[in-house]
Scaffold this motif. Structure first.
Motif, PDB file in Angstrom:
ATOM      1  N   MET A   1      -4.959 -16.217   5.469  1.00 53.35           N
ATOM      2  CA  MET A   1      -5.918 -15.282   4.858  1.00 53.35           C
ATOM      3  C   MET A   1      -7.003 -14.885   5.859  1.00 53.35           C
ATOM      4  SD  MET A   1      -6.900 -13.568   2.228  1.00 53.35           S
ATOM      5  CE  MET A   1      -6.093 -14.273   0.803  1.00 53.35           C
ATOM      6  N   ILE A   2      -7.538 -15.880   6.605  1.00 60.75           N
ATOM      7  CA  ILE A   2      -8.591 -15.580   7.570  1.00 60.75           C
ATOM      8  C   ILE A   2      -8.085 -14.656   8.653  1.00 60.75           C
ATOM      9  CG2 ILE A   2     -10.075 -16.585   9.326  1.00 60.75           C
ATOM     10  CD1 ILE A   2     -10.299 -19.074   7.582  1.00 60.75           C
ATOM     11  N   ARG A   3      -6.868 -14.887   9.157  1.00 61.74           N
ATOM     12  CA  ARG A   3      -6.315 -14.053  10.219  1.00 61.74           C
ATOM     13  C   ARG A   3      -6.113 -12.636   9.727  1.00 61.74           C
ATOM     14  NH1 ARG A   3      -1.103 -16.259  13.159  1.00 61.74           N
ATOM     15  NH2 ARG A   3      -2.663 -17.795  13.777  1.00 61.74           N
ATOM     16  N   VAL A 202     -12.574  -0.755 -10.753  1.00 63.88           N
ATOM     17  CA  VAL A 202     -13.458  -0.672  -9.596  1.00 63.88           C
ATOM     18  C   VAL A 202     -12.664  -0.249  -8.369  1.00 63.88           C
ATOM     19  CG1 VAL A 202     -15.047  -2.404 -10.503  1.00 63.88           C
ATOM     20  CG2 VAL A 202     -13.182  -3.117  -9.012  1.00 63.88           C
ATOM     21  N   MET A 203     -13.386   0.287  -7.368  1.00 64.86           N
ATOM     22  CA  MET A 203     -12.729   0.788  -6.164  1.00 64.86           C
ATOM     23  C   MET A 203     -13.720   0.774  -5.015  1.00 64.86           C
ATOM     24  SD  MET A 203      -9.670   2.079  -5.415  1.00 64.86           S
ATOM     25  CE  MET A 203      -8.740   3.268  -4.434  1.00 64.86           C
ATOM     26  N   THR A 204     -13.234   0.382  -3.833  1.00 69.85           N
ATOM     27  CA  THR A 204     -14.037   0.563  -2.618  1.00 69.85           C
ATOM     28  C   THR A 204     -13.130   1.155  -1.539  1.00 69.85           C
ATOM     29  OG1 THR A 204     -13.741  -1.760  -1.945  1.00 69.85           O
ATOM     30  CG2 THR A 204     -15.733  -1.229  -3.190  1.00 69.85           C
ATOM     31  N   ASN A 205     -12.984   0.480  -0.418  1.00 73.10           N
ATOM     32  CA  ASN A 205     -12.251   1.061   0.710  1.00 73.10           C
ATOM     33  C   ASN A 205     -11.199   0.073   1.214  1.00 73.10           C
ATOM     34  OD1 ASN A 205     -15.532   1.569   1.146  1.00 73.10           O
ATOM     35  ND2 ASN A 205     -14.331   3.428   0.915  1.00 73.10           N
ATOM     36  N   THR A 206     -10.968   0.065   2.514  1.00 72.42           N
ATOM     37  CA  THR A 206     -10.025  -0.865   3.133  1.00 72.42           C
ATOM     38  C   THR A 206     -10.524  -2.304   2.962  1.00 72.42           C
ATOM     39  OG1 THR A 206      -9.378   0.767   4.778  1.00 72.42           O
ATOM     40  CG2 THR A 206      -9.025  -1.504   5.363  1.00 72.42           C
ATOM     41  N   PRO A 207      -9.607  -3.268   2.730  1.00 66.93           N
ATOM     42  CA  PRO A 207      -8.145  -3.274   2.690  1.00 66.93           C
ATOM     43  C   PRO A 207      -7.571  -2.673   1.403  1.00 66.93           C
ATOM     44  CG  PRO A 207      -9.009  -5.444   3.312  1.00 66.93           C
ATOM     45  CD  PRO A 207     -10.153  -4.640   2.757  1.00 66.93           C
ATOM     46  N   PRO A 208      -6.218  -2.661   1.286  1.00 65.85           N
ATOM     47  CA  PRO A 208      -5.580  -2.083   0.101  1.00 65.85           C
ATOM     48  C   PRO A 208      -5.977  -2.785  -1.189  1.00 65.85           C
ATOM     49  CG  PRO A 208      -3.999  -2.333   1.882  1.00 65.85           C
ATOM     50  CD  PRO A 208      -5.234  -3.041   2.321  1.00 65.85           C
ATOM     51  N   TYR A 209      -5.680  -2.110  -2.294  1.00 67.31           N
ATOM     52  CA  TYR A 209      -6.170  -2.552  -3.594  1.00 67.31           C
ATOM     53  C   TYR A 209      -5.661  -3.938  -3.976  1.00 67.31           C
ATOM     54  CZ  TYR A 209      -8.340  -1.798  -8.098  1.00 67.31           C
ATOM     55  OH  TYR A 209      -9.172  -1.903  -9.179  1.00 67.31           O
ATOM     56  N   ASP A 210      -4.397  -4.238  -3.726  1.00 66.59           N
ATOM     57  CA  ASP A 210      -3.887  -5.545  -4.125  1.00 66.59           C
ATOM     58  C   ASP A 210      -4.572  -6.666  -3.345  1.00 66.59           C
ATOM     59  OD1 ASP A 210      -2.665  -4.946  -1.731  1.00 66.59           O
ATOM     60  OD2 ASP A 210      -0.608  -5.283  -2.431  1.00 66.59           O
ATOM     61  N   TRP A 211      -4.916  -6.421  -2.069  1.00 66.15           N
ATOM     62  CA  TRP A 211      -5.669  -7.415  -1.290  1.00 66.15           C
ATOM     63  C   TRP A 211      -7.042  -7.656  -1.907  1.00 66.15           C
ATOM     64  CZ3 TRP A 211     -10.206  -8.263   1.137  1.00 66.15           C
ATOM     65  CH2 TRP A 211     -10.267  -9.257   2.116  1.00 66.15           C
ATOM     66  N   GLN A 212      -7.704  -6.582  -2.318  1.00 67.84           N
ATOM     67  CA  GLN A 212      -9.030  -6.709  -2.927  1.00 67.84           C
ATOM     68  C   GLN A 212      -8.968  -7.553  -4.199  1.00 67.84           C
ATOM     69  OE1 GLN A 212     -11.623  -5.685  -1.354  1.00 67.84           O
ATOM     70  NE2 GLN A 212     -11.355  -3.672  -0.419  1.00 67.84           N
TER      71      GLN A 212
END
Length: 372
Positions: A1-3, A202-212
């Motif tokens: 996850m950190i990488r 809710v929505m922001t930017n990068t990374p993709p939505y599933d990562w968020q």
């Protein structure tokens, strides 16, 4: 996850070194009267000069392809309105249509990967900047949009005036919501449009939505309820003040941190009785994401600091669009039905940029009070 997180931060840093970026944040609320409310901030590094674009049903559009030829063409089935940018008469950065469907465009640097433009797919191709108008002009529900995007290609076409007169790539993804409150994220991933359900709205930017969404698991301990006392060996530790349940909430302006705050603030908001109450609640929540000038400085010293240019809220039940700008914090409301009738079938612009904040002097309004 950190990488993986470090990879995204590095990619975003490279993008910011040469191009100003959005730090937009979107939220959703549901009033007790059933109205779905969607709001967002729009951040950028140079003035987009956004105004409200009003597009009655029946107007015709044709997408522009990278070689300058025409892509998909259509006639708008529904009328719509929303904020544009850089004087465009087809770009919708945020808006709603007369069926109560809304869309927001959010910056997506480093992860937006578009389809290849070919002669074979020209008649089903759209540029990223065409997508908002296409969605609002043709569909009434989120399910219709999710089904329709299976048959289109989003191709990388420079946006004139964006970055230069000739334009450059607009790496973005989209948030779509209908009047029921159902929401999806639409993201150009590896040449295809990926649709992801967005139940938190809710929505922001990068990374993709599933990562968020996965990242939210790192904050399962956060709660609006204050923490009481805790025993630590022989002593009792007390909270230092109210708000202890949110201790550890990320407060920076990165997309993952804003996503977490947006989810927690919107999901824990006190329910609003009416749509109007929810609209004001949305504006208050979005105040938490307003960028003070100087809080984000790009790696490229030639670029000005990023700021919040405007904040908008969509009432999808009553078809009202609310907006306030950086230079005028007063809220302007556009009733979609009235705006479309006033346009008389022609695309028109409602200017929200020329007004400046008025300060009311109430110094002389004091009245004597009776002694008890």
């Amino acid at each position: 996850m950190i990488r993986r997180a470090a990879t995204y931060v590095f990619a975003a840093s490279l993008a910011l070194a040469t191009t100003p970026a959005f730090s937009c944040t979107g939220i959703s609320l549901k009033a007790q009267d059933g109205a779905a409310i969607r709001g967002r901030t729009l951040e950028f590094g140079f003035p987009l000069k956004s105004n409200v674009l009003v597009v009655p049903a029946g107007n015709e559009f044709a997408a522009t392809l990278p070689d300058g030829s025409k892509g998909m063409s259509y006639k708008a089935k529904y009328g719509f309105a929303g904020m544009n940018g850089i004087g465009s008469t087809y770009l919708i950065a945020d808006g709603l249509n007369e069926q109560g469907l809304s869309i927001g465009l959010f910056y997506f640097p480093g992860d937006a990967k578009y389809a290849e433009s070919t002669k074979e797919n020209a008649d089903k191709s759209l540029a990223p900047q065409d997508f908002g108008a296409w969605v609002l002009g043709n569909f009434a529900t989120v399910d219709e949009v999710a089904d329709a995007v299976k048959d289109i290609d989003m191709v990388d076409t420079p946006m004139p005036g964006f970055g230069s007169a000739e334009g450059q790539s607009l790496p973005v993804h989209f948030f779509v919501q209908d009047k029921t409150g159902k929401s999806i994220a639409v993201e150009p991933i590896d040449g295809e449009l990926k649709v992801t359900e967005a139940p938190l709205g809710v929505m922001t930017n990068t990374p993709p939505y599933d990562w968020q969404m996965t990242n939210l698991g790192n904050y399962v301990n956060l709660t609006p309820k204050d923490v009481g006392t805790e025993k630590l060996g022989p002593i009792t530790i007390k909270q230092t003040g109210s708000g202890s349940g949110m201790l550890g909430l990320p407060g920076d302006f990165t997309p993952p941190s804003r996503f977490v705050r947006a989810a927690l603030f919107s999901q824990n908001a006190t329910p609003s009785e009416t749509a109007q109450d929810a609209v004001f609640s949305a504006f208050h929540i979005l105040n938490q994401f307003d960028l003070p000038k100087g809080s984000i400085i790009y790696g490229n010293p030639k670029l000005p600091p990023e700021i919040t240019e405007w904040t908008s809220v969509n009432d999808l039940e009553n078809l009202r669009y609310y907006v306030r700008t950086r230079q005028d914090q007063g809220i302007r409301m556009i009733d979609l039905k009235t705006a479309l009738e006033t346009a008389k079938g022609k695309i028109s612009i409602i200017n929200v940029q020329d007004s400046e904040q008025e300060v009311e002097d109430v110094s002389g309004d004091g009245k004597p009070v009776s002694a008890n």
